[in-house]
Design an enzyme around this catalytic site. Sequence first.
Site, PDB file in Angstrom:
ATOM      1  N   ARG A  72     -11.191   8.299  15.598  1.00 18.86           N
ATOM      2  CA  ARG A  72     -10.571   7.577  14.485  1.00 18.86           C
ATOM      3  C   ARG A  72     -11.603   7.555  13.385  1.00 18.86           C
ATOM      4  NH1 ARG A  72      -5.829   5.522  15.784  1.00 18.86           N
ATOM      5  NH2 ARG A  72      -5.379   4.964  17.941  1.00 18.86           N
ATOM      6  N   ASP A 102       0.534   9.472  11.403  1.00 16.86           N
ATOM      7  CA  ASP A 102       0.722   9.296   9.955  1.00 16.86           C
ATOM      8  C   ASP A 102      -0.600   9.353   9.178  1.00 16.86           C
ATOM      9  OD1 ASP A 102       0.076   6.869  11.161  1.00 16.86           O
ATOM     10  OD2 ASP A 102       1.171   5.677   9.694  1.00 16.86           O
ATOM     11  N   THR A 124       2.220  10.893  17.728  1.00 20.10           N
ATOM     12  CA  THR A 124       1.832   9.485  17.811  1.00 20.10           C
ATOM     13  C   THR A 124       2.582   8.863  18.961  1.00 20.10           C
ATOM     14  OG1 THR A 124       1.915   7.278  16.878  1.00 20.10           O
ATOM     15  CG2 THR A 124       3.436   8.833  15.922  1.00 20.10           C
ATOM     16  N   ASP A 126       3.211   5.965  19.291  1.00 23.20           N
ATOM     17  CA  ASP A 126       4.106   4.919  18.788  1.00 23.20           C
ATOM     18  C   ASP A 126       5.472   5.461  18.372  1.00 23.20           C
ATOM     19  OD1 ASP A 126       2.013   3.239  19.230  1.00 23.20           O
ATOM     20  OD2 ASP A 126       1.493   2.933  17.122  1.00 23.20           O
ATOM     21  N   ASP A 128       6.597   6.644  15.587  1.00 20.90           N
ATOM     22  CA  ASP A 128       7.162   6.094  14.362  1.00 20.90           C
ATOM     23  C   ASP A 128       6.924   6.950  13.118  1.00 20.90           C
ATOM     24  OD1 ASP A 128       4.468   5.570  14.174  1.00 20.90           O
ATOM     25  OD2 ASP A 128       4.651   3.386  14.203  1.00 20.90           O
ATOM     26  N   ARG A 170       1.995  -0.498  17.334  1.00 20.59           N
ATOM     27  CA  ARG A 170       1.275  -1.281  16.329  1.00 20.59           C
ATOM     28  C   ARG A 170       2.204  -1.831  15.255  1.00 20.59           C
ATOM     29  NH1 ARG A 170      -3.170   2.232  15.357  1.00 20.59           N
ATOM     30  NH2 ARG A 170      -1.495   3.477  14.516  1.00 20.59           N
TER      31      ARG A 170
HETATM   32  O1  F6P Z   1      -1.729   4.877  17.419  1.00 23.56           O
HETATM   33  C1  F6P Z   1      -1.315   4.832  18.731  1.00 23.56           C
HETATM   34  C2  F6P Z   1      -1.927   3.669  19.448  1.00 23.56           C
HETATM   35  O2  F6P Z   1      -1.747   3.968  20.803  1.00 23.56           O
HETATM   36  C3  F6P Z   1      -1.350   2.302  19.096  1.00 23.56           C
HETATM   37  O3  F6P Z   1      -0.164   1.984  19.736  1.00 23.56           O
HETATM   38  C4  F6P Z   1      -2.477   1.394  19.489  1.00 23.56           C
HETATM   39  O4  F6P Z   1      -2.441   0.225  18.716  1.00 23.56           O
HETATM   40  C5  F6P Z   1      -3.690   2.183  19.156  1.00 23.56           C
HETATM   41  O5  F6P Z   1      -3.325   3.533  19.234  1.00 23.56           O
HETATM   42  C6  F6P Z   1      -4.865   1.916  20.060  1.00 23.56           C
HETATM   43  O6  F6P Z   1      -5.931   2.653  19.617  1.00 23.56           O
HETATM   44  P1  F6P Z   1      -7.372   2.740  20.260  1.00 23.56           P
HETATM   45  O7  F6P Z   1      -7.307   3.756  21.351  1.00 23.56           O
HETATM   46  O8  F6P Z   1      -8.266   3.170  19.163  1.00 23.56           O
HETATM   47  O9  F6P Z   1      -7.708   1.386  20.803  1.00 23.56           O
END
Ligand code: F6P
Length: 343
Positions: A72, A102, A124, A126, A128, A170
């Site tokens: 990230r 996104d 993703t 999610d 979305d 999220r």
């Molecule tokens: O973006 C996908 C996701 O799985 C979300 O649902 C969740 O909030 C986030 O990633 C968690 O991210 P990380 O692995 O950085 O904690």
Amino acid sequence: MRIGVLTAGGDAPGLNAAIKAIGEIALRDGHDVVGIANGWAGLAGDFDGTLLTADDLRGVIGHGGTLLGTARFNLDEPDGGRELVLKAIDEHLDALVAIGGDGTQRISNWLAERGAPVVGVPKTLDNDLPGTDFCIGFDTAINIVAESLDRLHTTAISHHRVIVVETMGRSTGWVASMGGLAGGADLILIPEFSVTMDEIISHINRRRAAGIKYSLVVVAEGVNLATLGGVELGEGSGEGVGGVRHATRGVGPFVAAQIEALGGFEVRTTVLGHLQRGGSPSARDRIFATRVGDAAYDAVVAGKFGMIPVVRDDNVVLVPISSIATGKRKVPREIYDLCTTLL
Ligand code: F6P
């Protein structure tokens, strides 16, 4: 051609199937395939790309995670990150396939608008991203939620308990609602539609009055806490690509504590967390990741940059990245109503 491939943002089961499809077809056609390490980080600092071989891609279709690594990585900070990526693409690659959600596709779109030869692939967990019925990782996640609910059902029934299950999601409730539907959840709380604590307690009480002494309550991590009588616990810590960490808000334990305090039920909480993202991808994730990977490769060789293959009615179609890079695809009322009709 030197075709770069990267995976950015959170990992998701099915990423390796997409990388394999792009890589194997490109190698077959005599191109070089450069695996970029750790998403945009591999382009924004010292160039971190290695030539992939057929051996690297063999046998990975059933592996979770991403063989390229991911991160990230916030390209808005420090200043100039995006310019460095533009420069790296120009110096090292003839094309780039960026697999991500996104946040990733907003960057892909920004690069493509500046003439960079970028093609996207939708991912993703999610689910979305607007304009596509398929995002890599979602199908596996809802299977995991459903299986977890099957397991939690038997223990909830045995102990006459309420079990609150927190899922990922999220900004939207796709994982909670579809996983919850498939797993027979008794109540599903998602960010798109508000429910009050009174309504939750009344619902569990109605079940009790009907002789059903257990309940499974699924709650998406992004649900609005304020409408549940809580205070927003803060936005969590920043995450770069992908935004805010909602898991840090502790929505599942909060809802469980409220149900226990206000309803007098015996409650347990399970936070599914990264179990939803780990391990081997479902057949659907493998198949569609392969299909969108193949279509992304076709777009690259056809010079159709600034485009992304998406899935609509089980067909893969190529659309501009700009059309899917902003906004969120929300759970529609009819699906939410189905979640509540079956209660
Ligand atoms: O973006 C996908 C996701 O799985 C979300 O649902 C969740 O909030 C986030 O990633 C968690 O991210 P990380 O692995 O950085 O904690």
